[in-house]
Design a protein around this motif. Structure first.
Motif, short mmCIF file in Angstrom:
data_model
loop_
_atom_site.label_atom_id
_atom_site.label_comp_id
_atom_site.label_asym_id
_atom_site.label_seq_id
_atom_site.Cartn_x
_atom_site.Cartn_y
_atom_site.Cartn_z
N VAL A 118 0.75 -1.09 -0.07
CA VAL A 118 -0.04 0.08 -0.08
C VAL A 118 0.95 1.26 0.07
O VAL A 118 1.57 1.54 0.99
CB VAL A 118 -0.82 0.15 1.30
N ALA A 119 0.71 2.02 -1.06
CA ALA A 119 1.53 3.36 -1.04
C ALA A 119 0.59 4.47 -0.68
O ALA A 119 -0.66 4.45 -1.22
CB ALA A 119 2.00 3.47 -2.44
N VAL A 120 1.11 5.23 0.16
CA VAL A 120 0.02 6.47 0.73
C VAL A 120 0.71 7.58 0.64
O VAL A 120 1.95 7.85 0.85
CB VAL A 120 -0.44 6.12 2.20
N SER A 121 -0.04 8.80 0.79
CA SER A 121 0.14 10.18 1.16
C SER A 121 -0.84 10.75 1.94
O SER A 121 -1.87 10.35 1.70
CB SER A 121 0.73 10.82 0.05
N LYS A 122 -0.48 11.78 2.73
CA LYS A 122 -1.22 12.60 3.62
C LYS A 122 -2.11 13.68 2.76
O LYS A 122 -1.56 14.45 1.90
CB LYS A 122 -0.79 13.11 4.58
N ARG A 123 -3.31 13.89 2.93
CA ARG A 123 -4.10 14.67 2.37
C ARG A 123 -4.28 15.86 3.69
O ARG A 123 -4.48 15.52 4.69
CB ARG A 123 -5.38 14.31 1.97
N HIS A 124 -4.81 17.26 3.31
CA HIS A 124 -5.19 18.11 4.21
C HIS A 124 -6.67 18.21 4.25
O HIS A 124 -7.10 19.33 4.79
CB HIS A 124 -4.56 19.30 3.56
N ASP A 125 -7.36 17.24 4.16
CA ASP A 125 -8.87 17.11 4.21
C ASP A 125 -9.12 15.65 4.74
O ASP A 125 -8.26 15.02 5.23
CB ASP A 125 -9.52 17.30 3.10
N ASN A 126 -10.36 15.46 4.98
CA ASN A 126 -10.77 14.20 5.52
C ASN A 126 -11.17 13.19 4.35
O ASN A 126 -11.82 12.22 4.77
CB ASN A 126 -11.68 14.18 6.48
#
Length: 224
Positions: A59-67
């Motif tokens: 699983v590749a992920v990056s953070k978002r600035h919303d939900n």
């Protein structure tokens, strides 16, 4: 990293970059498993002896600035799913693969851990329906990746319990704890003796001169 893992890593990061236009922040791997001794005993307070295997889910992920959460599944033609962590999560009838992601993230939040929105790409080299726990591998990888994004470190047994609950309560498959626990707690070169009454764990070395071979019967099976 083995050649098998490298190929999987390249595939999941390429899928992520193609969809989201930037590199992922991190990639998490969770293995599948084969069980050596003990069938249908994990949900009957018995003993099981599984071991983790080479094929896995990444699983590749990056953070978002919303939900918001957006997911792309490389194994299903880059199919996509979207949902919001602030809203009640329901099953995705049209895309059953997405229920494992939704269920795991909902389970992590219900366990008291605050997650952020995320961009997620998923790829695996575990054959579906082959009895090698592709679903548990996916749940563990999704949970570990999103907890890492939120800088939350939890015990791997706790992670496995959340994953089991996600599969039982959200997906609707009344499974035992073995699959999720070996995916979260497995060690290279070892099987894992699990006492399912207490979740006591004992690492069991596999002798160097022993190879565990998995032969696909060609028959698809599934838990319901």
């Amino acid at each position: 990293m083995t050649p098998q893992d490298q190929a999987l890593h390249d595939r999941v990061t390429a899928s992520f970059a193609a969809r989201f236009g930037h590199a992922s922040h991190l990639v998490v791997r969770a293995p599948g498993r084969v069980n050596l001794i003990g069938e249908h005993t994990d949900y009957n307070d018995g003993f099981v002896l599984p071991c983790a295997i080479g094929p896995a889910t990444m699983v590749a992920v990056s953070k978002r600035h919303d939900n918001n959460v957006e997911v792309v599944a490389a194994d299903f033609g880059d199919a996509r799913d979207q949902f919001n962590l602030e809203l009640p999560l329901e099953r995705n009838i049209e895309q059953p693969w997405a229920d494992y992601v939704r269920g795991m993230m909902s389970g992590v939040q219900n366990a008291g851990y605050a997650l952020s929105g995320a961009n997620i790409a998923i790829a695996g080299n575990l054959p579906k329906g082959a009895g090698l726990s592709s679903s548990a591998s996916l749940e563990v990888a999704v949970g570990k990746a999103n907890l890492a994004l939120a800088d939350i470190d939890i015990d791997n047994t706790r992670l496995a319990q959340i994953a089991q609950r996600a599969e039982c309560d959200f997906v609707g498959t009344k499974c035992g704890i073995m699959d999720q626990l070996i995916s979260a707690q497995g060690k290279a070169g070892h099987a894992l003796l699990i006492d399912c009454r207490s979740l006591g764990l004992t690492d069991v070395p596999v002798p160097d001169d022993v190879a565990i071979m998995i032969v696909h019967s060609g028959v698809t099976r599934g838990l319901v």
